[in-house]
Scaffold this motif. Structure first.
Motif, PDB file in Angstrom:
ATOM      1  N   LEU A 181      -5.014   2.935 -12.288  1.00 59.64           N
ATOM      2  CA  LEU A 181      -4.232   3.374 -11.136  1.00 59.64           C
ATOM      3  C   LEU A 181      -3.651   4.767 -11.374  1.00 59.64           C
ATOM      4  O   LEU A 181      -3.591   5.593 -10.457  1.00 59.64           O
ATOM      5  CB  LEU A 181      -3.100   2.383 -10.847  1.00 59.64           C
ATOM      6  CG  LEU A 181      -3.523   1.043 -10.227  1.00 59.64           C
ATOM      7  CD1 LEU A 181      -2.319   0.099 -10.156  1.00 59.64           C
ATOM      8  CD2 LEU A 181      -4.123   1.255  -8.836  1.00 59.64           C
ATOM      9  N   TYR A 182      -3.224   5.030 -12.590  1.00 61.89           N
ATOM     10  CA  TYR A 182      -2.697   6.363 -12.900  1.00 61.89           C
ATOM     11  C   TYR A 182      -3.781   7.416 -12.699  1.00 61.89           C
ATOM     12  O   TYR A 182      -3.528   8.475 -12.108  1.00 61.89           O
ATOM     13  CB  TYR A 182      -2.170   6.391 -14.337  1.00 61.89           C
ATOM     14  CG  TYR A 182      -1.813   7.780 -14.800  1.00 61.89           C
ATOM     15  CD1 TYR A 182      -0.590   8.360 -14.470  1.00 61.89           C
ATOM     16  CD2 TYR A 182      -2.710   8.524 -15.554  1.00 61.89           C
ATOM     17  CE1 TYR A 182      -0.270   9.640 -14.881  1.00 61.89           C
ATOM     18  CE2 TYR A 182      -2.398   9.815 -15.969  1.00 61.89           C
ATOM     19  CZ  TYR A 182      -1.176  10.361 -15.635  1.00 61.89           C
ATOM     20  OH  TYR A 182      -0.874  11.635 -16.036  1.00 61.89           O
ATOM     21  N   ALA A 183      -4.992   7.143 -13.189  1.00 64.72           N
ATOM     22  CA  ALA A 183      -6.090   8.102 -12.995  1.00 64.72           C
ATOM     23  C   ALA A 183      -6.400   8.296 -11.514  1.00 64.72           C
ATOM     24  O   ALA A 183      -6.664   9.414 -11.056  1.00 64.72           O
ATOM     25  CB  ALA A 183      -7.339   7.629 -13.738  1.00 64.72           C
ATOM     26  N   LEU A 184      -6.354   7.213 -10.743  1.00 67.96           N
ATOM     27  CA  LEU A 184      -6.598   7.312  -9.301  1.00 67.96           C
ATOM     28  C   LEU A 184      -5.506   8.122  -8.600  1.00 67.96           C
ATOM     29  O   LEU A 184      -5.777   8.883  -7.663  1.00 67.96           O
ATOM     30  CB  LEU A 184      -6.670   5.917  -8.690  1.00 67.96           C
ATOM     31  CG  LEU A 184      -8.000   5.174  -8.817  1.00 67.96           C
ATOM     32  CD1 LEU A 184      -7.836   3.711  -8.436  1.00 67.96           C
ATOM     33  CD2 LEU A 184      -9.073   5.838  -7.961  1.00 67.96           C
ATOM     34  N   ALA A 185      -4.265   7.981  -9.068  1.00 70.17           N
ATOM     35  CA  ALA A 185      -3.156   8.664  -8.426  1.00 70.17           C
ATOM     36  C   ALA A 185      -3.222  10.178  -8.591  1.00 70.17           C
ATOM     37  O   ALA A 185      -2.557  10.902  -7.843  1.00 70.17           O
ATOM     38  CB  ALA A 185      -1.830   8.141  -8.985  1.00 70.17           C
ATOM     39  N   LEU A 186      -4.017  10.648  -9.552  1.00 69.76           N
ATOM     40  CA  LEU A 186      -4.126  12.088  -9.795  1.00 69.76           C
ATOM     41  C   LEU A 186      -5.393  12.699  -9.193  1.00 69.76           C
ATOM     42  O   LEU A 186      -5.655  13.882  -9.396  1.00 69.76           O
ATOM     43  CB  LEU A 186      -4.092  12.373 -11.308  1.00 69.76           C
ATOM     44  CG  LEU A 186      -2.758  12.088 -12.002  1.00 69.76           C
ATOM     45  CD1 LEU A 186      -2.853  12.434 -13.483  1.00 69.76           C
ATOM     46  CD2 LEU A 186      -1.622  12.858 -11.344  1.00 69.76           C
ATOM     47  N   GLN A 187      -6.161  11.902  -8.459  1.00 70.31           N
ATOM     48  CA  GLN A 187      -7.341  12.456  -7.813  1.00 70.31           C
ATOM     49  C   GLN A 187      -6.941  13.245  -6.561  1.00 70.31           C
ATOM     50  O   GLN A 187      -5.834  13.114  -6.044  1.00 70.31           O
ATOM     51  CB  GLN A 187      -8.318  11.335  -7.446  1.00 70.31           C
ATOM     52  CG  GLN A 187      -8.849  10.555  -8.642  1.00 70.31           C
ATOM     53  CD  GLN A 187      -9.508  11.453  -9.670  1.00 70.31           C
ATOM     54  OE1 GLN A 187     -10.520  12.112  -9.386  1.00 70.31           O
ATOM     55  NE2 GLN A 187      -8.938  11.500 -10.866  1.00 70.31           N
ATOM     56  N   THR A 188      -7.847  14.047  -6.069  1.00 65.51           N
ATOM     57  CA  THR A 188      -7.579  14.831  -4.869  1.00 65.51           C
ATOM     58  C   THR A 188      -7.342  13.896  -3.671  1.00 65.51           C
ATOM     59  O   THR A 188      -8.097  12.947  -3.461  1.00 65.51           O
ATOM     60  CB  THR A 188      -8.762  15.761  -4.565  1.00 65.51           C
ATOM     61  OG1 THR A 188      -9.015  16.574  -5.722  1.00 65.51           O
ATOM     62  CG2 THR A 188      -8.467  16.658  -3.388  1.00 65.51           C
ATOM     63  N   ARG A 189      -6.292  14.165  -2.937  1.00 64.53           N
ATOM     64  CA  ARG A 189      -5.906  13.354  -1.774  1.00 64.53           C
ATOM     65  C   ARG A 189      -5.873  11.855  -2.128  1.00 64.53           C
ATOM     66  O   ARG A 189      -6.609  11.034  -1.575  1.00 64.53           O
ATOM     67  CB  ARG A 189      -6.842  13.593  -0.582  1.00 64.53           C
ATOM     68  CG  ARG A 189      -6.781  15.014  -0.037  1.00 64.53           C
ATOM     69  CD  ARG A 189      -7.567  15.146   1.262  1.00 64.53           C
ATOM     70  NE  ARG A 189      -8.980  14.854   1.047  1.00 64.53           N
ATOM     71  CZ  ARG A 189      -9.866  15.749   0.605  1.00 64.53           C
ATOM     72  NH1 ARG A 189      -9.483  16.984   0.320  1.00 64.53           N
ATOM     73  NH2 ARG A 189     -11.129  15.437   0.452  1.00 64.53           N
ATOM     74  N   PRO A 190      -4.988  11.470  -3.052  1.00 59.51           N
ATOM     75  CA  PRO A 190      -4.947  10.063  -3.479  1.00 59.51           C
ATOM     76  C   PRO A 190      -4.379   9.155  -2.392  1.00 59.51           C
ATOM     77  O   PRO A 190      -3.626   9.591  -1.514  1.00 59.51           O
ATOM     78  CB  PRO A 190      -4.024  10.105  -4.698  1.00 59.51           C
ATOM     79  CG  PRO A 190      -3.123  11.268  -4.432  1.00 59.51           C
ATOM     80  CD  PRO A 190      -3.975  12.287  -3.730  1.00 59.51           C
ATOM     81  N   ASP A 191      -4.734   7.910  -2.481  1.00 57.45           N
ATOM     82  CA  ASP A 191      -4.172   6.906  -1.579  1.00 57.45           C
ATOM     83  C   ASP A 191      -2.715   6.668  -1.986  1.00 57.45           C
ATOM     84  O   ASP A 191      -2.438   6.330  -3.146  1.00 57.45           O
ATOM     85  CB  ASP A 191      -4.978   5.613  -1.713  1.00 57.45           C
ATOM     86  CG  ASP A 191      -4.518   4.536  -0.735  1.00 57.45           C
ATOM     87  OD1 ASP A 191      -3.442   4.706  -0.110  1.00 57.45           O
ATOM     88  OD2 ASP A 191      -5.231   3.529  -0.610  1.00 57.45           O
ATOM     89  N   THR A 194      -1.636   3.758  -4.207  1.00 65.02           N
ATOM     90  CA  THR A 194      -1.881   3.733  -5.649  1.00 65.02           C
ATOM     91  C   THR A 194      -0.593   3.970  -6.419  1.00 65.02           C
ATOM     92  O   THR A 194      -0.222   3.196  -7.310  1.00 65.02           O
ATOM     93  CB  THR A 194      -2.915   4.808  -6.017  1.00 65.02           C
ATOM     94  OG1 THR A 194      -4.126   4.564  -5.294  1.00 65.02           O
ATOM     95  CG2 THR A 194      -3.209   4.767  -7.503  1.00 65.02           C
ATOM     96  N   LYS A 195       0.103   5.049  -6.065  1.00 61.38           N
ATOM     97  CA  LYS A 195       1.382   5.340  -6.721  1.00 61.38           C
ATOM     98  C   LYS A 195       2.404   4.256  -6.405  1.00 61.38           C
ATOM     99  O   LYS A 195       3.207   3.864  -7.273  1.00 61.38           O
ATOM    100  CB  LYS A 195       1.895   6.700  -6.273  1.00 61.38           C
ATOM    101  CG  LYS A 195       3.181   7.122  -6.956  1.00 61.38           C
ATOM    102  CD  LYS A 195       3.633   8.504  -6.484  1.00 61.38           C
ATOM    103  CE  LYS A 195       4.940   8.913  -7.140  1.00 61.38           C
ATOM    104  NZ  LYS A 195       5.418  10.240  -6.676  1.00 61.38           N
ATOM    105  N   ALA A 196       2.392   3.740  -5.187  1.00 58.12           N
ATOM    106  CA  ALA A 196       3.332   2.692  -4.803  1.00 58.12           C
ATOM    107  C   ALA A 196       3.135   1.439  -5.643  1.00 58.12           C
ATOM    108  O   ALA A 196       4.104   0.754  -5.996  1.00 58.12           O
ATOM    109  CB  ALA A 196       3.174   2.370  -3.314  1.00 58.12           C
ATOM    110  N   GLU A 197       1.881   1.141  -6.009  1.00 58.88           N
ATOM    111  CA  GLU A 197       1.604  -0.032  -6.834  1.00 58.88           C
ATOM    112  C   GLU A 197       2.183   0.148  -8.239  1.00 58.88           C
ATOM    113  O   GLU A 197       2.749  -0.791  -8.814  1.00 58.88           O
ATOM    114  CB  GLU A 197       0.096  -0.268  -6.898  1.00 58.88           C
ATOM    115  CG  GLU A 197      -0.333  -1.399  -7.818  1.00 58.88           C
ATOM    116  CD  GLU A 197       0.099  -2.775  -7.324  1.00 58.88           C
ATOM    117  OE1 GLU A 197      -0.041  -3.737  -8.096  1.00 58.88           O
ATOM    118  OE2 GLU A 197       0.574  -2.884  -6.178  1.00 58.88           O
TER     119      GLU A 197
END
Length: 265
Positions: A181-191, A194-197
Motif C-alpha cells: 500500500l505504501y508503494a501504491l500511495a507513491l505512484q502517480t495520481r494514487p487512489d 490507499t493512504k486512507a487504508e
C-alpha cells in the motif's frame, strides 16, 4: 699505350658504394610502430586490471564457498551471507540469485535478500514486481523481504505496475499488504483510498498498527525522512513478522557479526 707498345689499361678497382643512412624504427614501420606499442600498453593494463580484480574478489569467492559448503557450521554460513550482503563488489542481482537457493540456510537467504535494494527494481520494474507477486512457491518470509525494495523504489520515484502491486495486496499477509500500500500511495495520481487504508490500520489496535504508523510517518516526510522510516520498518518487520521472527529466533546481530543469542534466564 705503354713503352713496349702494348695497350695501356688501368688496374681494376672495386666499386665502392657508400652505405645509405640507416632508418630509425619509426621511419621503417611508420605509424604501425606506435600502434603496436599502444596495443602492448593496453594489454599490460588489462592483465594488471584482471589480476587486481582477482585479488580484490578473493574474500567474495571465499564467502561464496563457505555459504554453499554444506559441511560448514550453520553459523559460519550465515556469517558468510552477511559478509556478502555488505560487500560492495557483490551486485544486487547476485544477492537475488543467491537468496533463491533452497539448499542454503533460511536465515542466510533472508539476510542476502535484505541486501537487495531499489536499483534492482529500477532495472526491470515490471519483471521484479511480477516475480514477487506471482512466485507461488516462495515462503512468506522471502516474499516480504523481497517486497521491501518496491517501497524503496517508489520512494525514489520509480513507476511500478499497479496491477501487480494489487496482486500482492490480495495475498493475505497484513504486513506485506502495508508495504505494498505504501508503494501504491507513491505512484502517480494514487487512489486516495490507499493512504486512507494505511491511516486506518495505524489508528486501530492490531498487530500491524506500529508498522502502519511508520508508513504513515514516511508518507508525511521528505525523501530522506521516508528512507529513514523505511529502514525502521525493515527492522520492525524483522522482529514482528511471524515467519521472519522465527528465522531470527536464537540469533542476534552484534555489529558486523551474527551470533547465537544467549538463552533467556
Amino acid at each position: 699505350m705503354n713503352s713496349n707498345g702494348a695497350p695501356f689499361s688501368f688496374p681494376s678497382l672495386p666499386i665502392v658504394t657508400p652505405d645509405p643512412p640507416r632508418k630509425s624504427q619509426a621511419e621503417k614501420y611508420g605509424s604501425l610502430l606506435y600502434v603496436g606499442l599502444g596495443g602492448l600498453v593496453v594489454l599490460l593494463a588489462l592483465v594488471g586490471w584482471f589480476g587486481y580484480r582477482v585479488w580484490t574478489m578473493g574474500p567474495v569467492w571465499r564467502n561464496v564457498y563457505v555459504l554453499n559448503d554444506r559441511e560448514a557450521p550453520e553459523e559460519r554460513r550465515i556469517q558468510a551471507a552477511l559478509d556478502l550482503r555488505r560487500e560492495p563488489l557483490v551486485e544486487p542481482w547476485q544477492l537475488w540469485d543467491l537468496s533463491l537457493h533452497r539448499e542454503l540456510p533460511d536465515l542466510a537467504r533472508y539476510i542476502l535478500a535484505e541486501g537487495v535494494g531499489a536499483d534492482l527494481v529500477a532495472a526491470d520494474p515490471l519483471g521484479y514486481v511480477s516475480a514477487v507477486a506471482r512466485s507461488e512457491d516462495w515462503p512468506d518470509w522471502l516474499r516480504i523481504v523481497l517486497a521491501r525494495p518496491l517501497a524503496y523504489a517508489a520512494t525514489e520515484g520509480h513507476t511500478l505496475s499497479r496491477e501487480r502491486l494489487a496482486e500482492l495486496c490480495r495475498l493475505g499477509d497484513p504486513q506485506l499488504r502495508l508495504w505494498t500500500l505504501y508503494a501504491l500511495a507513491l505512484q502517480t495520481r494514487p487512489d486516495p483510498a490507499t493512504k486512507a487504508e494505511i491511516e486506518r490500520v495505524a489508528a486501530e489496535p492490531g498487530p500491524a498498527r506500529e508498522l502502519a504508523q511508520l508508513f504513515e510517518k514516511a508518507l508525511a516526510a521528505d525523501a530522506p525522512g521516508r528512507l529513514a522510516a523505511l529502514d525502521e520498518a525493515t527492522a520492525w518487520t524483522r522482529t514482528h513478522h511471524p515467519a521472519v521472527s522465527r528465522l531470527w529466533n536464537g540469533w542476534t546481530l552484534q555489529g558486523d557479526r551474527i551470533e547465537r543469542a544467549a538463552p533467556s534466564p
